[in-house]
Motif scaffolding. Structure first.
Motif, PDB file in Angstrom:
ATOM      1  N   UNK A   1      -1.232   4.978  -7.737  1.00  0.00           N
ATOM      2  CA  UNK A   1      -2.049   5.828  -6.868  1.00  0.00           C
ATOM      3  C   UNK A   1      -1.819   7.301  -7.158  1.00  0.00           C
ATOM      4  N   UNK A   2      -2.929   8.017  -7.245  1.00  0.00           N
ATOM      5  CA  UNK A   2      -2.899   9.483  -7.397  1.00  0.00           C
ATOM      6  C   UNK A   2      -3.118  10.098  -6.021  1.00  0.00           C
ATOM      7  N   UNK A   3      -2.179  10.938  -5.593  1.00  0.00           N
ATOM      8  CA  UNK A   3      -2.325  11.578  -4.278  1.00  0.00           C
ATOM      9  C   UNK A   3      -2.946  12.941  -4.417  1.00  0.00           C
TER      10      UNK A   3
ATOM     11  N   UNK B   1       0.842  -1.190   0.000  1.00  0.00           N
ATOM     12  CA  UNK B   1       0.000   0.000   0.000  1.00  0.00           C
ATOM     13  C   UNK B   1       0.877   1.239   0.000  1.00  0.00           C
ATOM     14  N   UNK B   2       0.316   2.344  -0.477  1.00  0.00           N
ATOM     15  CA  UNK B   2       1.005   3.635  -0.457  1.00  0.00           C
ATOM     16  C   UNK B   2       0.176   4.613   0.356  1.00  0.00           C
TER      17      UNK B   2
ATOM     18  N   UNK C   1       4.910   6.713   1.504  1.00  0.00           N
ATOM     19  CA  UNK C   1       5.451   5.608   2.293  1.00  0.00           C
ATOM     20  C   UNK C   1       4.800   4.322   1.796  1.00  0.00           C
ATOM     21  N   UNK C   2       5.636   3.380   1.383  1.00  0.00           N
ATOM     22  CA  UNK C   2       5.139   2.080   0.921  1.00  0.00           C
ATOM     23  C   UNK C   2       5.179   1.115   2.092  1.00  0.00           C
TER      24      UNK C   2
ATOM     25  N   UNK D   1      -0.769  15.717  -5.087  1.00  0.00           N
ATOM     26  CA  UNK D   1      -1.143  16.093  -6.443  1.00  0.00           C
ATOM     27  C   UNK D   1      -0.393  15.338  -7.522  1.00  0.00           C
ATOM     28  N   UNK D   2       0.378  14.328  -7.128  1.00  0.00           N
ATOM     29  CA  UNK D   2       1.172  13.567  -8.099  1.00  0.00           C
ATOM     30  C   UNK D   2       0.719  12.105  -8.128  1.00  0.00           C
ATOM     31  N   UNK D   3       1.078  11.428  -9.192  1.00  0.00           N
ATOM     32  CA  UNK D   3       0.760  10.011  -9.373  1.00  0.00           C
ATOM     33  C   UNK D   3       2.016   9.187  -9.124  1.00  0.00           C
ATOM     34  N   UNK D   4       1.913   8.214  -8.230  1.00  0.00           N
ATOM     35  CA  UNK D   4       3.039   7.341  -7.891  1.00  0.00           C
ATOM     36  C   UNK D   4       2.701   5.921  -8.338  1.00  0.00           C
ATOM     37  N   UNK D   5       3.641   5.304  -9.061  1.00  0.00           N
ATOM     38  CA  UNK D   5       3.450   3.941  -9.560  1.00  0.00           C
ATOM     39  C   UNK D   5       4.591   3.077  -9.032  1.00  0.00           C
ATOM     40  N   UNK D   6       4.253   1.940  -8.443  1.00  0.00           N
ATOM     41  CA  UNK D   6       5.237   0.952  -8.011  1.00  0.00           C
ATOM     42  C   UNK D   6       5.166  -0.239  -8.956  1.00  0.00           C
TER      43      UNK D   6
END
Length: 131
Positions: A129-131, A51-52, A61-62, A109-114
């Motif tokens: 996930x888009x924050x 999860x993020x 934080x992952x 406001x950013x998109x994080x991809x794992x």
């Protein structure tokens, strides 16, 4: 008094024949898909619980919770806003726990991809996930 004769006998056999033909066509299509290899390209997905979330400084934080395919996970990369990938986790024995996406800074406001890379050569998006 006039009597009329009703004949509804032909309706049920016609519907029955149409249903039998439809079922036969569906069964033939399923068998043909397996014979000609159309169903052979389906890959199963890996099961890894990650999860993020945001910490108090708005950094990502992952949290690795586990999963049946965690022992086969070799590398986890991340990208922010579809930028270049950077290494988040690496090693043959990745364990559960919390990992900071430290180089990302604030991700509001950013998109994080794992993306996970496994020992059988497959890759899979683990979190998007888009924050």
């Amino acid at each position: 008094m006039a009597f009329t004769k009703r004949n509804d006998d032909a309706v049920s056999p016609v519907i029955g024949v149409i249903l039998m033909v439809a079922i036969t066509v569906i069964i033939a299509a399923v068998i043909a898909s397996f014979v000609f290899g159309m169903a052979g390209n389906i890959k199963s997905s890996k099961t890894v619980g990650i999860t993020l979330a945001l910490d108090k400084n708005n950094n990502a934080v992952a949290t690795v919770a586990g999963g049946t395919d965690l022992p086969t996970l070799l590398l986890v990369n991340y990208s922010v806003n579809s930028g270049s990938e950077a290494v988040l986790l690496e090693g043959a024995n990745l364990t559960t726990g919390r990992y900071n996406v430290t180089q990302a800074g604030s991700v509001v406001g950013k998109r994080v991809i794992l993306v996970g890379y496994f020992n059988d050569g497959t890759t899979q998006t683990l979190v998007d996930k888009q924050f």
